[in-house]
Write a protein that holds these residues in place. Structure first.
Motif, PDB file in Angstrom:
ATOM      1  N   UNK A  86       0.849  -1.195   0.000  1.00 23.36           N
ATOM      2  CA  UNK A  86       0.000   0.000   0.000  1.00 23.36           C
ATOM      3  C   UNK A  86       0.882   1.242   0.000  1.00 23.36           C
ATOM      4  N   UNK A  87       0.495   2.215  -0.812  1.00 23.85           N
ATOM      5  CA  UNK A  87       1.203   3.501  -0.819  1.00 23.85           C
ATOM      6  C   UNK A  87       0.224   4.606  -0.434  1.00 23.85           C
ATOM      7  N   UNK A  88       0.728   5.673   0.188  1.00 22.68           N
ATOM      8  CA  UNK A  88      -0.120   6.809   0.584  1.00 22.68           C
ATOM      9  C   UNK A  88       0.088   7.955  -0.395  1.00 22.68           C
ATOM     10  N   UNK A  89      -1.012   8.551  -0.804  1.00 23.57           N
ATOM     11  CA  UNK A  89      -0.988   9.637  -1.791  1.00 23.57           C
ATOM     12  C   UNK A  89      -1.692  10.841  -1.193  1.00 23.57           C
ATOM     13  N   UNK A  90      -1.121  12.046  -1.402  1.00 29.13           N
ATOM     14  CA  UNK A  90      -1.789  13.283  -0.976  1.00 29.13           C
ATOM     15  C   UNK A  90      -2.953  13.541  -1.920  1.00 29.13           C
ATOM     16  N   UNK A  91      -4.157  13.563  -1.371  1.00 26.31           N
ATOM     17  CA  UNK A  91      -5.368  13.691  -2.207  1.00 26.31           C
ATOM     18  C   UNK A  91      -6.321  14.706  -1.569  1.00 26.31           C
ATOM     19  N   UNK A 118       0.026  -1.028 -18.325  1.00 26.75           N
ATOM     20  CA  UNK A 118       1.202  -0.177 -18.487  1.00 26.75           C
ATOM     21  C   UNK A 118       0.978   1.210 -17.882  1.00 26.75           C
ATOM     22  N   UNK A 119      -0.241   1.762 -18.108  1.00 25.95           N
ATOM     23  CA  UNK A 119      -0.556   3.109 -17.599  1.00 25.95           C
ATOM     24  C   UNK A 119      -0.546   3.126 -16.072  1.00 25.95           C
ATOM     25  N   UNK A 120      -1.027   2.024 -15.491  1.00 23.02           N
ATOM     26  CA  UNK A 120      -1.030   1.916 -14.030  1.00 23.02           C
ATOM     27  C   UNK A 120       0.364   1.911 -13.454  1.00 23.02           C
ATOM     28  N   UNK A 121       1.291   1.181 -14.128  1.00 19.30           N
ATOM     29  CA  UNK A 121       2.684   1.137 -13.671  1.00 19.30           C
ATOM     30  C   UNK A 121       3.349   2.502 -13.781  1.00 19.30           C
ATOM     31  N   UNK A 122       3.026   3.223 -14.878  1.00 16.64           N
ATOM     32  CA  UNK A 122       3.568   4.566 -15.065  1.00 16.64           C
ATOM     33  C   UNK A 122       3.062   5.511 -13.975  1.00 16.64           C
ATOM     34  N   UNK A 123       1.785   5.355 -13.633  1.00 20.64           N
ATOM     35  CA  UNK A 123       1.195   6.179 -12.584  1.00 20.64           C
ATOM     36  C   UNK A 123       1.846   5.894 -11.229  1.00 20.64           C
ATOM     37  N   UNK A 172       5.150   7.570 -11.159  1.00 21.09           N
ATOM     38  CA  UNK A 172       4.992   9.021 -10.969  1.00 21.09           C
ATOM     39  C   UNK A 172       4.719   9.358  -9.512  1.00 21.09           C
ATOM     40  N   UNK A 173       3.872   8.552  -8.873  1.00 17.63           N
ATOM     41  CA  UNK A 173       3.537   8.781  -7.457  1.00 17.63           C
ATOM     42  C   UNK A 173       4.779   8.614  -6.598  1.00 17.63           C
ATOM     43  N   UNK A 174       5.591   7.586  -6.911  1.00 17.45           N
ATOM     44  CA  UNK A 174       6.817   7.335  -6.145  1.00 17.45           C
ATOM     45  C   UNK A 174       7.793   8.496  -6.287  1.00 17.45           C
ATOM     46  N   UNK A 175       7.837   9.092  -7.494  1.00 13.84           N
ATOM     47  CA  UNK A 175       8.750  10.211  -7.749  1.00 13.84           C
ATOM     48  C   UNK A 175       8.145  11.568  -7.377  1.00 13.84           C
ATOM     49  N   UNK A 176       6.875  11.545  -6.889  1.00 17.58           N
ATOM     50  CA  UNK A 176       6.158  12.768  -6.477  1.00 17.58           C
ATOM     51  C   UNK A 176       6.060  13.784  -7.612  1.00 17.58           C
ATOM     52  N   UNK A 177       5.724  13.281  -8.790  1.00 21.75           N
ATOM     53  CA  UNK A 177       5.562  14.149  -9.962  1.00 21.75           C
ATOM     54  C   UNK A 177       4.109  14.616 -10.099  1.00 21.75           C
ATOM     55  N   UNK A 178       3.890  15.642 -10.940  1.00 23.02           N
ATOM     56  CA  UNK A 178       2.546  16.200 -11.158  1.00 23.02           C
ATOM     57  C   UNK A 178       1.739  15.233 -12.011  1.00 23.02           C
ATOM     58  N   UNK A 179       0.492  14.969 -11.581  1.00 17.13           N
ATOM     59  CA  UNK A 179      -0.359  14.015 -12.296  1.00 17.13           C
ATOM     60  C   UNK A 179      -1.295  14.732 -13.259  1.00 17.13           C
ATOM     61  N   UNK A 180      -1.651  14.046 -14.359  1.00 19.68           N
ATOM     62  CA  UNK A 180      -2.609  14.608 -15.325  1.00 19.68           C
ATOM     63  C   UNK A 180      -4.039  14.405 -14.820  1.00 19.68           C
ATOM     64  N   UNK A 181      -5.020  14.977 -15.548  1.00 17.84           N
ATOM     65  CA  UNK A 181      -6.428  14.884 -15.139  1.00 17.84           C
ATOM     66  C   UNK A 181      -6.924  13.434 -15.167  1.00 17.84           C
ATOM     67  N   UNK A 182      -6.518  12.675 -16.204  1.00 18.83           N
ATOM     68  CA  UNK A 182      -6.919  11.258 -16.312  1.00 18.83           C
ATOM     69  C   UNK A 182      -6.344  10.420 -15.168  1.00 18.83           C
ATOM     70  N   UNK A 183      -5.094  10.719 -14.826  1.00 14.79           N
ATOM     71  CA  UNK A 183      -4.446   9.978 -13.741  1.00 14.79           C
ATOM     72  C   UNK A 183      -5.098  10.290 -12.393  1.00 14.79           C
ATOM     73  N   UNK A 184      -5.462  11.555 -12.216  1.00 14.26           N
ATOM     74  CA  UNK A 184      -6.168  11.942 -10.984  1.00 14.26           C
ATOM     75  C   UNK A 184      -7.519  11.239 -10.884  1.00 14.26           C
TER      76      UNK A 184
END
Length: 607
Positions: free
Chosen positions: A60-65, A81-86, A89-101
């Motif tokens: 389990x990972x925690x995300x600021x939401x 593949x998209x899930x792994x990329x997401x 991104x969460x691990x690297x604390x990068x900015x997420x797109x609208x679809x990813x959010x």
């Protein structure tokens, strides 16, 4: 020129002549990279070990939401593949797109509820599917319903369930929230759920909500979110309960034994200002309204009702303190009936300079205010009180002349015009009710528009100046600017204007006013309007007589009715016989020709 040593022409790159030096450098770089990777691996193993010791779950990972932390299972994101990329991104604390959010939003239990919410809102879904989705939502949130109602997403889900749900589901939601409604109404998200509960609940539940809110009354009145809930509840109640809701804010003061109960204004009118009860009510009113007025949250019908009472029965100290803050919001306040009454009191108590500022704030909304049921009488008050006629003409009258065709035919837009055209007490009574008639100027000797009574700090009555110029001098000056546009509009189509009930009143009063007015009036235009009115009354009288004769004929018994019909036929026959002899010779002369023509046709056909 020759080539530069150690490379091509124009190149600044160094060229290693000795290959051994280059290989040694490459080896050093590789050694450093392997060392870095070893250190990184050690850190990760230490973190994993620390996580196992603390009891944390690696899956389990925690995300600021939305300002809080949300736990997301890694397996939910490892499917594609998209899930792994997401996940990366969460691990690297990068900015997420609208679809990813949106994908994050739809994960976990909250995601399941959001999917059920989408089922409820879809138009093509059947009633049974929607009902099943609502039942599942109620089942999922059975234990944490009160806590969830404070969350923005869950509050909206519950509002949809209230809107589309059955009476049983609505009753269940009320039972779950019962006892905490006053607390929830102060919350920024839960207050919308309480409003929906008031809107969609049955009458018995609304009455229970009313009793619960009455107990909280004074405590939640100064809260801006709770004010919205109280206003919504006020609009759903009958007149008696509305008055009781207002009186619930005076908890601790015994009001039931007083005369005029349950209306606050009637109670104060029955009490004398020097009594202790009167002073306690006024002090409580001022104490309640001060926070709302200073915050600027006075655009509410409940606050308007309380302000109306305070400005009418309060002392100069309370009135002057309140006026400083509320005089700027007169335009917005005057939209409701109590708010228009408050605006009228503000005009009376305000100084000429403040009145100018108030009138200037009406710019670009004059016609809307004239044609509104609540504010049309307030506009009449402006004409009575404001001394600066030039400023009134510049701001208000010019806009009225530009939209005169709309005002003349509008039942509320015609009120300011009728007020200006009817200075006499008798004629004004035809168009104004007692409440408005008593508040506006008319030529009664008992009426003093230049002065008003108020209470000083010791609760004693004193007279104060309202204005310096009398309305009987101001009204003709305003009409002088209005009349050309008014006459032009009425003469454009006199028959249609005379047929319209609203414009016919204005024509009648205009003709009556022109007989004794002190200003210049186009007499030919007035004469044309009076003739049109007279012609319309003649045709109406003729039609009335004819309809009366027809009714009398229908009311007669059958035998008598037949005799009347026979008499009518005899009179018609006698008239036709008198005309017939003159026409007979022509008919006789024409017949032989017709016969001769037929014989000729027959002969021609035989040949």
């Amino acid at each position: 020129m020759g080539k530069p040593p150690g490379g091509k022409k124009g190149s600044d790159k160094k060229v290693f002549k000795d290959k051994k030096v280059f290989k040694q450098g490459k080896k050093v770089f590789k050694d450093k990279k392997t060392e870095f990777l070893k250190q990184k691996l050690k850190k990760e193993t230490r973190k994993a070990q620390a996580g196992k010791e603390s009891g944390k779950d690696d899956s389990v990972i925690t995300v600021a939401w939305k300002g809080r932390e949300k736990e997301v299972a890694k397996k939910d994101l490892m499917g594609d593949k998209k899930g792994k990329m997401l996940l990366k991104k969460i691990a690297q604390k990068r900015v997420l797109s609208a679809d990813e959010k949106h994908r994050l939003k739809m994960l976990g239990e909250s995601g399941d509820l959001m999917k059920l919410w989408e089922v409820i809102r879809e138009k093509n879904k059947s009633k049974a599917e929607k009902q099943k989705a609502m039942d599942q939502i109620m089942e999922f949130t059975s234990e944490t319903f009160k806590e969830d109602s404070r969350k923005p997403d869950m509050s909206r889900i519950f509002q949809s369930v209230l809107k589309w749900g059955s009476p049983g589901i609505r009753a269940e939601i009320y039972n779950r929230l019962k006892g905490t409604l006053a607390d929830l109404s102060t919350h920024s998200h839960a207050n919308q759920l309480v409003k929906s509960l008031i809107e969609y609940s049955n009458s018995s539940n609304v009455s229970e909500i009313f009793t619960e809110m009455m107990k909280a009354g004074y405590k939640i009145l100064s809260h801006k979110n709770a004010l919205l809930v109280l206003e919504h509840l006020h609009n759903k109640l009958n007149a008696e309960k509305q008055n009781l809701l207002v009186l619930s804010f005076f908890d601790g003061i015994e009001l039931k034994t007083m005369k005029g109960y349950p209306k606050l204004g009637d109670i104060l009118s029955e009490l004398t200002p020097s009594t202790l009860d009167y002073k306690r009510i006024i002090e409580r009113l001022f104490k309640m309204l001060s926070p709302s007025v200073t915050k600027g949250t006075f655009d509410n019908i409940l606050i308007h009702k309380l302000l109306e009472v305070l400005l009418k029965y309060g002392t100069e100290f309370e009135v002057s303190d309140i006026l400083e803050d509320i005089s700027k919001g007169v335009v917005h306040m005057a939209r409701t009936r109590p708010g228009a009454a408050v605006a009228g009191h503000i005009l009376v108590h305000a100084s000429p300079r403040v009145r100018k500022v108030i009138v200037k704030s009406f710019q670009h909304s004059v016609v809307d205010m004239c044609c509104s049921k609540a504010t049309c009488f307030f506009m009449c008050k402006v004409f009575d009180v404001c001394d600066d006629v030039e400023h009134t003409v510049k701001v208000i009258v010019k806009e009225m002349t530009a939209s005169m065709s709309d005002m003349v035919t509008d039942p509320h837009g015609s009120i300011p015009l009728l007020h200006l055209l009817t200075p006499s007490e008798e004629r004004k009574k035809k168009y104004f009710t007692f409440n408005h008639f008593d508040d506006l100027w008319h030529d009664s000797p008992a009426r003093d528009p230049l002065h008003a009574t108020s209470l000083n700090r010791t609760y004693q009555e004193v007279t104060k100046d309202v204005c310096k110029r009398h309305p009987k001098d101001k009204h003709p000056l305003i009409l002088q600017t209005l009349l050309p546009s008014l006459l032009e509009t009425l003469l454009a189509d006199t028959t249609a204007m005379c047929e319209n009930v609203v414009s016919r009143r204005i024509i009648t009063e205009l003709v009556e006013y022109a007989k004794n007015c002190t200003i210049k009036v186009n007499k030919s235009a007035i004469k044309a309007l009076s003739e049109a009115l007279g012609a319309r009354s003649d045709t109406k009288r003729k039609f009335r007589d004819e309809s009366k004769a027809d009714k009398e004929e229908q009311a007669q018994p059958p035998a008598k009715k037949q005799k009347v019909v026979a008499a009518k036929k005899q009179t018609q026959n006698s008239k036709t016989k008198e005309k017939a002899p003159a026409e007979k010779p022509k008919a006789a002369a024409e017949k032989p020709k017709a016969k001769a023509g037929k014989k000729a046709v027959k002969k021609a056909s035989k040949k």
